[in-house]
Design a protein around this motif. Structure first.
Motif, mmCIF file in Angstrom:
data_model
loop_
_atom_site.group_PDB
_atom_site.id
_atom_site.type_symbol
_atom_site.label_atom_id
_atom_site.label_comp_id
_atom_site.label_asym_id
_atom_site.label_seq_id
_atom_site.Cartn_x
_atom_site.Cartn_y
_atom_site.Cartn_z
ATOM 1 N N MET A 98 3.895 -1.484 -1.809
ATOM 2 C CA MET A 98 3.811 -2.918 -2.069
ATOM 3 C C MET A 98 2.607 -3.509 -1.334
ATOM 4 O O MET A 98 2.395 -3.223 -0.171
ATOM 5 C CB MET A 98 5.102 -3.589 -1.605
ATOM 6 N N LYS A 99 1.858 -4.307 -2.032
ATOM 7 C CA LYS A 99 0.720 -4.997 -1.438
ATOM 8 C C LYS A 99 0.941 -6.498 -1.562
ATOM 9 O O LYS A 99 1.528 -6.961 -2.522
ATOM 10 C CB LYS A 99 -0.572 -4.640 -2.176
ATOM 11 N N SER A 100 0.463 -7.229 -0.600
ATOM 12 C CA SER A 100 0.435 -8.677 -0.701
ATOM 13 C C SER A 100 -0.758 -9.044 -1.575
ATOM 14 O O SER A 100 -1.802 -8.398 -1.514
ATOM 15 C CB SER A 100 0.275 -9.271 0.699
ATOM 16 N N GLU A 112 -16.053 -19.548 -11.435
ATOM 17 C CA GLU A 112 -14.841 -19.581 -12.254
ATOM 18 C C GLU A 112 -14.157 -18.231 -12.443
ATOM 19 O O GLU A 112 -13.161 -18.145 -13.155
ATOM 20 C CB GLU A 112 -15.062 -20.280 -13.607
ATOM 21 N N ASP A 113 -14.653 -17.163 -11.816
ATOM 22 C CA ASP A 113 -13.935 -15.881 -11.885
ATOM 23 C C ASP A 113 -12.556 -16.045 -11.251
ATOM 24 O O ASP A 113 -12.402 -16.726 -10.235
ATOM 25 C CB ASP A 113 -14.697 -14.770 -11.139
ATOM 26 N N GLN A 114 -11.574 -15.402 -11.855
ATOM 27 C CA GLN A 114 -10.220 -15.323 -11.299
ATOM 28 C C GLN A 114 -10.148 -14.025 -10.494
ATOM 29 O O GLN A 114 -10.464 -12.956 -11.019
ATOM 30 C CB GLN A 114 -9.177 -15.305 -12.413
ATOM 31 N N VAL A 115 -9.754 -14.129 -9.247
ATOM 32 C CA VAL A 115 -9.793 -12.979 -8.342
ATOM 33 C C VAL A 115 -8.439 -12.797 -7.649
ATOM 34 O O VAL A 115 -7.796 -13.775 -7.271
ATOM 35 C CB VAL A 115 -10.900 -13.163 -7.270
ATOM 36 N N ALA A 116 -8.038 -11.547 -7.500
ATOM 37 C CA ALA A 116 -6.861 -11.205 -6.693
ATOM 38 C C ALA A 116 -7.346 -10.367 -5.519
ATOM 39 O O ALA A 116 -8.138 -9.441 -5.702
ATOM 40 C CB ALA A 116 -5.852 -10.417 -7.520
ATOM 41 N N VAL A 117 -6.887 -10.705 -4.333
ATOM 42 C CA VAL A 117 -7.171 -9.893 -3.149
ATOM 43 C C VAL A 117 -5.873 -9.165 -2.803
ATOM 44 O O VAL A 117 -4.873 -9.796 -2.470
ATOM 45 C CB VAL A 117 -7.644 -10.741 -1.952
ATOM 46 N N LYS A 118 -5.905 -7.842 -2.913
ATOM 47 C CA LYS A 118 -4.737 -7.020 -2.594
ATOM 48 C C LYS A 118 -4.885 -6.534 -1.159
ATOM 49 O O LYS A 118 -5.883 -5.899 -0.827
ATOM 50 C CB LYS A 118 -4.635 -5.863 -3.575
ATOM 51 N N SER A 119 -3.904 -6.863 -0.344
ATOM 52 C CA SER A 119 -4.007 -6.584 1.097
ATOM 53 C C SER A 119 -2.828 -5.753 1.577
ATOM 54 O O SER A 119 -1.700 -5.944 1.119
ATOM 55 C CB SER A 119 -4.039 -7.900 1.876
ATOM 56 N N TYR A 120 -3.118 -4.850 2.500
ATOM 57 C CA TYR A 120 -2.081 -4.036 3.117
ATOM 58 C C TYR A 120 -2.577 -3.518 4.453
ATOM 59 O O TYR A 120 -3.768 -3.416 4.693
ATOM 60 C CB TYR A 120 -1.669 -2.870 2.213
ATOM 61 N N ARG A 135 6.494 -4.772 13.220
ATOM 62 C CA ARG A 135 5.925 -3.427 13.059
ATOM 63 C C ARG A 135 6.620 -2.694 11.909
ATOM 64 O O ARG A 135 5.971 -2.051 11.085
ATOM 65 C CB ARG A 135 6.088 -2.663 14.376
ATOM 66 N N GLU A 136 7.947 -2.804 11.832
ATOM 67 C CA GLU A 136 8.696 -2.142 10.758
ATOM 68 C C GLU A 136 8.267 -2.656 9.387
ATOM 69 O O GLU A 136 8.100 -1.877 8.456
ATOM 70 C CB GLU A 136 10.202 -2.344 10.953
ATOM 71 N N LYS A 137 8.083 -3.963 9.278
ATOM 72 C CA LYS A 137 7.641 -4.525 7.994
ATOM 73 C C LYS A 137 6.229 -4.063 7.652
ATOM 74 O O LYS A 137 5.938 -3.754 6.505
ATOM 75 C CB LYS A 137 7.731 -6.042 8.017
ATOM 76 N N MET A 138 5.359 -3.998 8.642
ATOM 77 C CA MET A 138 3.997 -3.516 8.405
ATOM 78 C C MET A 138 4.000 -2.031 8.038
ATOM 79 O O MET A 138 3.241 -1.608 7.175
ATOM 80 C CB MET A 138 3.120 -3.764 9.630
ATOM 81 N N MET A 139 4.864 -1.253 8.683
ATOM 82 C CA MET A 139 4.939 0.182 8.379
ATOM 83 C C MET A 139 5.415 0.411 6.950
ATOM 84 O O MET A 139 4.952 1.316 6.273
ATOM 85 C CB MET A 139 5.873 0.899 9.355
ATOM 86 N N GLN A 140 6.343 -0.417 6.472
ATOM 87 C CA GLN A 140 6.784 -0.314 5.081
ATOM 88 C C GLN A 140 5.593 -0.470 4.151
ATOM 89 O O GLN A 140 5.470 0.222 3.154
ATOM 90 C CB GLN A 140 7.833 -1.380 4.767
ATOM 91 N N GLU A 166 0.453 4.488 0.886
ATOM 92 C CA GLU A 166 0.102 5.917 0.974
ATOM 93 C C GLU A 166 0.979 6.759 0.061
ATOM 94 O O GLU A 166 0.553 7.805 -0.407
ATOM 95 C CB GLU A 166 0.257 6.384 2.424
ATOM 96 N N GLY A 167 2.206 6.357 -0.190
ATOM 97 C CA GLY A 167 3.161 7.174 -0.925
ATOM 98 C C GLY A 167 3.142 7.005 -2.376
ATOM 99 O O GLY A 167 2.527 6.839 -3.247
#
Length: 139
Positions: free
Chosen positions: A1-3, A71-79, A127-132, A138-139
């Motif tokens: 899952m990515k934000s 006017e470009d529509q952009v998504a930034v996927k973060s993890y 930390r647990e939420k970040m590790m998820q 990676e998985g």
């Protein structure tokens, strides 16, 4: 899952050639980091108001692959790409349509501002939420 953080490029974000001026990518990475923290249940404003915790920037980098235009529509996927005791590295991928426009990262320190700013260990619950996030990517 990515934000995911979404935005539309504004005219003021571009240079005279109509291409996004590079410092804006760093502004958007900052915005995306705060969106990420909110997505895992720890909005920056709440962390600071309730615990005097912030995540100051230690390092940032961005590689530009394709231009973004007005006017470009952009998504930034973060993890979270790396997670250490007091520091984490968050990766940001800028996507327009099905193409990667840029990739960058920020290194940030979990910091108490109760007195003099001082890095401290990232709490286990966070930390647990970040590790998820790390395991999902990676998985």
């Amino acid at each position: 899952m990515k934000s995911e953080y979404h935005f539309q490029v504004r005219w003021g974000d571009t240079d005279a050639a109509g291409i996004v001026f590079y410092p804006n990518f760093y502004k958007w990475m900052d915005d995306a980091t705060h969106a990420y923290l909110a997505a895992i249940g720890y909005p920056s404003s709440q962390l600071f108001a309730e615990q005097q915790i912030g995540v100051p920037l230690l390092e940032a980098n961005c590689i530009f692959k394709r231009p973004l235009l007005f006017e470009d529509q952009v998504a930034v996927k973060s993890y979270v790409e790396e997670l250490h005791n007091k520091v984490f590295k968050i990766k940001h991928v800028f996507v327009k349509g099905d193409q990667i426009a840029a990739e960058g990262y920020e290194v940030r320190a979990w910091t108490s501002f109760k007195e003099k700013p001082k890095a401290q260990p990232i709490p286990d619950l966070i930390r647990e939420k970040m590790m998820q996030q790390v395991e999902t990517v990676e998985g």
